[in-house]
Write a protein that holds these residues in place. Sequence first.
Motif, PDB file in Angstrom:
ATOM      1  N   GLU A   1      -0.026   3.586   5.816  1.00 46.06           N
ATOM      2  CA  GLU A   1      -1.234   3.854   5.038  1.00 46.06           C
ATOM      3  C   GLU A   1      -0.907   4.686   3.790  1.00 46.06           C
ATOM      4  OE1 GLU A   1      -4.595   4.751   7.591  1.00 46.06           O
ATOM      5  OE2 GLU A   1      -5.422   5.948   5.954  1.00 46.06           O
TER       6      GLU A   1
ATOM      7  N   GLU B   1      -6.903  -3.358  11.988  1.00 47.31           N
ATOM      8  CA  GLU B   1      -6.637  -2.044  11.377  1.00 47.31           C
ATOM      9  C   GLU B   1      -7.046  -2.029   9.912  1.00 47.31           C
ATOM     10  OE1 GLU B   1      -2.649  -0.609  13.890  1.00 47.31           O
ATOM     11  OE2 GLU B   1      -2.463  -1.247  11.803  1.00 47.31           O
TER      12      GLU B   1
ATOM     13  N   ARG C   1      -9.833   0.362   8.091  1.00 45.23           N
ATOM     14  CA  ARG C   1      -9.481   1.306   7.028  1.00 45.23           C
ATOM     15  C   ARG C   1     -10.151   0.955   5.696  1.00 45.23           C
ATOM     16  NH1 ARG C   1      -8.963   3.847   3.346  1.00 45.23           N
ATOM     17  NH2 ARG C   1      -7.318   5.280   2.641  1.00 45.23           N
TER      18      ARG C   1
END
Lengths: 167, 81
Positions: A162, A77, A81
């Motif tokens: 996030e 992940e 990102r």
Amino acid sequence: MSVPLLAIGSAPLALEPLIAAVSGPTEAAGPAPGSYGAVAAFLGLVRNHNLGRAVHYLEYEAYEPLALRAFEHIAAETAERWPGVRLALHHRVGRIVVGQASVAIAAASAHRADAFSACRYAIERVKQIAPIWKREFFEGGDVWIEGATADPGDQQARAAAERVACA
Amino acid sequence: MRITVRLFARLRDIAGAAELRRDVGPESTIGTVWRQLVHEFPDFASYERSISSAVNADYARMDQAVNDGDEVAFLPPVSGG
């Protein structure tokens, strides 16, 4: 001495090996040597107080093979990102006394902003999804700490991590 | 068919074991196994809405089918870090 980027075990933790692992030479497919301009590192420590209780020590347990998969998931992940970021993540299990580290994270990146964000994101995701539990032994008793329901597919939780990472 | 159940943290304490072997019927899902355990250990019921699960060390949904020899893990809310 090089350490794996992702690990879980009972040995004491230190940041230096993780920093060396993320900032050292990469495999053929990785970035060219010298392309990183920043490493951000995080060390989570056992604190001597929690919710008004005097803490003596914590005992961590994990479903280790799934915890490693969770770390791989978090690393993937993070790479998605913040492309180009290299992450190292180690968690300790067993009895850990006040002042000692339970988790160590390092993130290397071309620029500092991504390194800080990736490092923060990784610890938030560990707390959300890694199958690891701590039992707190305090003055007068002990209690299992129960936080988040572990669901790597929960996109709201991922978005929350996030947001915190980019605040 | 016979499966292995792995329990962690407070679930392990409630059951008094980290690992159980249980017989389950054909076409059982993880949810079937969970309900069988709640029947056996009524204190598990408070985890109904917060539990997550894994099969053979991979995250799985409660409606996933289980097969003979599977290792089914039940994960109470986590607290790593």
